[in-house]
Design an enzyme around this catalytic site. Structure first.
Site, mmCIF file in Angstrom:
data_model
loop_
_atom_site.group_PDB
_atom_site.id
_atom_site.type_symbol
_atom_site.label_atom_id
_atom_site.label_comp_id
_atom_site.label_asym_id
_atom_site.label_seq_id
_atom_site.Cartn_x
_atom_site.Cartn_y
_atom_site.Cartn_z
ATOM 1 N N GLU A 91 0.831 -1.205 0.000
ATOM 2 C CA GLU A 91 0.000 0.000 0.000
ATOM 3 C C GLU A 91 0.857 1.243 0.000
ATOM 4 O O GLU A 91 1.999 1.233 0.470
ATOM 5 C CB GLU A 91 -0.894 0.031 1.249
ATOM 6 C CG GLU A 91 -1.869 -1.108 1.370
ATOM 7 C CD GLU A 91 -2.672 -1.032 2.669
ATOM 8 O OE1 GLU A 91 -2.661 0.030 3.327
ATOM 9 O OE2 GLU A 91 -3.294 -2.044 3.026
ATOM 10 N N CYS A 104 3.199 8.327 1.816
ATOM 11 C CA CYS A 104 3.599 7.323 2.795
ATOM 12 C C CYS A 104 3.793 6.023 2.037
ATOM 13 O O CYS A 104 2.864 5.551 1.369
ATOM 14 C CB CYS A 104 2.519 7.174 3.869
ATOM 15 S SG CYS A 104 2.906 5.942 5.135
ATOM 16 N N CYS A 111 4.939 -7.770 7.462
ATOM 17 C CA CYS A 111 5.813 -7.324 8.549
ATOM 18 C C CYS A 111 5.886 -8.422 9.598
ATOM 19 O O CYS A 111 4.899 -9.129 9.833
ATOM 20 C CB CYS A 111 5.255 -6.040 9.169
ATOM 21 S SG CYS A 111 6.243 -5.354 10.522
ATOM 22 N N CYS A 118 -1.753 -3.329 14.846
ATOM 23 C CA CYS A 118 -1.392 -2.951 13.482
ATOM 24 C C CYS A 118 -1.833 -4.022 12.493
ATOM 25 O O CYS A 118 -1.509 -5.202 12.655
ATOM 26 C CB CYS A 118 0.122 -2.728 13.380
ATOM 27 S SG CYS A 118 0.675 -2.265 11.723
ATOM 28 N N CYS A 331 -2.335 1.591 8.008
ATOM 29 C CA CYS A 331 -1.437 0.693 7.274
ATOM 30 C C CYS A 331 -1.925 -0.752 7.306
ATOM 31 O O CYS A 331 -2.172 -1.313 8.367
ATOM 32 C CB CYS A 331 -0.027 0.755 7.866
ATOM 33 S SG CYS A 331 0.713 2.382 7.778
#
Length: 340
Positions: A91, A104, A111, A118, A331
């Site tokens: 993204e 961004c 991750c 998150c 995110c």
């Protein structure tokens, strides 16, 4: 074949020398890529046709495709689902303000940091993004939206877990002979890889550093952020102090406010004990709820009250304006929703 858009002028000159191309051709190609944002040899019309055809057999550009665009009805935010050449999805976000435009960008596919609040980390880490992909991610958004003034490396992924590619990306994107973005126009956000913060300081790439603190108590932080089990808060402060001493850049401490969890009286005192007297900034961010984390977004009054209690204790704290709230701009949310 070799990627071309993440090579310095010197590296391209060396590669071209092997192919017996004239030295000035390397500068032409470098300028086409990093000043004109061209990612196709056929469009480099200042090169001879035969050379363009030859270059296509030696070098390649990492191509990124816009899979889907989401535009906010509340503000100028645009969010992009981007498909990489291997079909992985990341993204990126574009935000326009009165005096600047900011993007961004993601630094990894997924991750592995495991922060419970998150969305980016819910399916783990697939792979690092290459420096070539990072550069193309920026230039793709600039081709769509025009030149940007700021880059925030705060999308999907932990940038310092992809250190070598991030380092090369910053070196290229700030090169005065190319894109020439200033170091102070780049902000890198990390969950707190202390040794890598010091490594970043030692590179001389004095970008702005944002540390995702969120909890000023080791025990509480470790519950929500597994990285805290490895690097204690004292390690983080030591590394951010080192970063400030080496670069002169004031460190920003990101603090996602979860009402009733990390905005208590004890949290104010812990933050005071930790940061009072330091040249730092506390950036309060309202929690953006996700399905996998059972907490709601804090109300405006709770945010303001927390900020006031911090400032009364002599801390520099502000509330970040939330952008793109109507398009799941936190995110990883869009990527996860798309995958589902």
């Amino acid at each position: 074949m070799i990627s071309i858009n993440d090579k310095t002028i010197g590296e391209i000159e060396d590669l071209f020398k092997e192919k017996s191309y004239q030295k000035f051709r390397a500068k032409q190609v470098y300028r086409s890529i990093h000043v004109n944002r061209i990612n196709d040899f056929d469009k480099m019309t200042d090169l001879p046709l035969k050379m363009r055809e030859d270059l296509k057999s030696y070098f390649y550009f990492d191509k990124i495709k816009v899979l889907k665009t989401f535009e906010s009805k509340m503000d100028s935010t645009k969010k992009y689902l981007l498909e990489l050449a291997d079909k992985n999805i990341v993204e990126a976000v574009y935000m326009a303000y009165n005096d600047r435009s900011t993007i961004c960008i993601s630094s990894q596919v997924g991750c592995r940091m495991g922060c419970t609040f998150c969305a980016s980390t819910k399916n783990g880490l697939v792979r690092n993004m290459t420096s070539s992909e990072l550069i193309e991610e920026v230039y793709l958004l600039e081709r769509i939206n025009g030149p940007i003034s700021n880059i925030v490396i705060m999308g999907i992924g932990e940038p310092l877990d992809n250190f070598s590619n991030i380092k090369k990306f910053i070196e290229i994107i700030t090169d005065s002979k190319g894109r020439n973005l200033s170091h102070r126009s780049i902000t890198l956000s990390t969950s707190g890889l202390s040794p890598r913060i010091k490594d970043l300081a030692d590179t001389g790439l004095d970008v702005n550093l944002a540390l995702s603190l969120h909890y000023a108590d080791d025990k509480k932080r470790a519950v929500y952020m597994p990285v805290a089990k490895r690097y204690k808060i004292k390690d983080l402060i030591e590394s951010t102090d080192y970063y400030f001493d080496k670069t002169g850049r004031r460190v920003s401490f990101e603090y996602v406010v979860i009402d009733g969890v990390n905005n208590l009286k004890e949290d104010v005192e812990n933050l005071h004990d930790l940061l009072f007297g330091k040249n730092v900034h506390i950036n309060l961010i309202p929690l953006n709820p996700i399905e996998e984390f059972d907490h709601k977004k804090p109300g405006a009054r709770a945010l303001e009250d927390f900020k006031e209690r911090l400032t009364k204790r002599g801390l520099n704290a502000t509330i970040r304006r939330s952008m793109g709230q109507d398009i799941d701009a936190s995110c990883g949310q869009l990527r996860n929703n798309y995958a589902r």
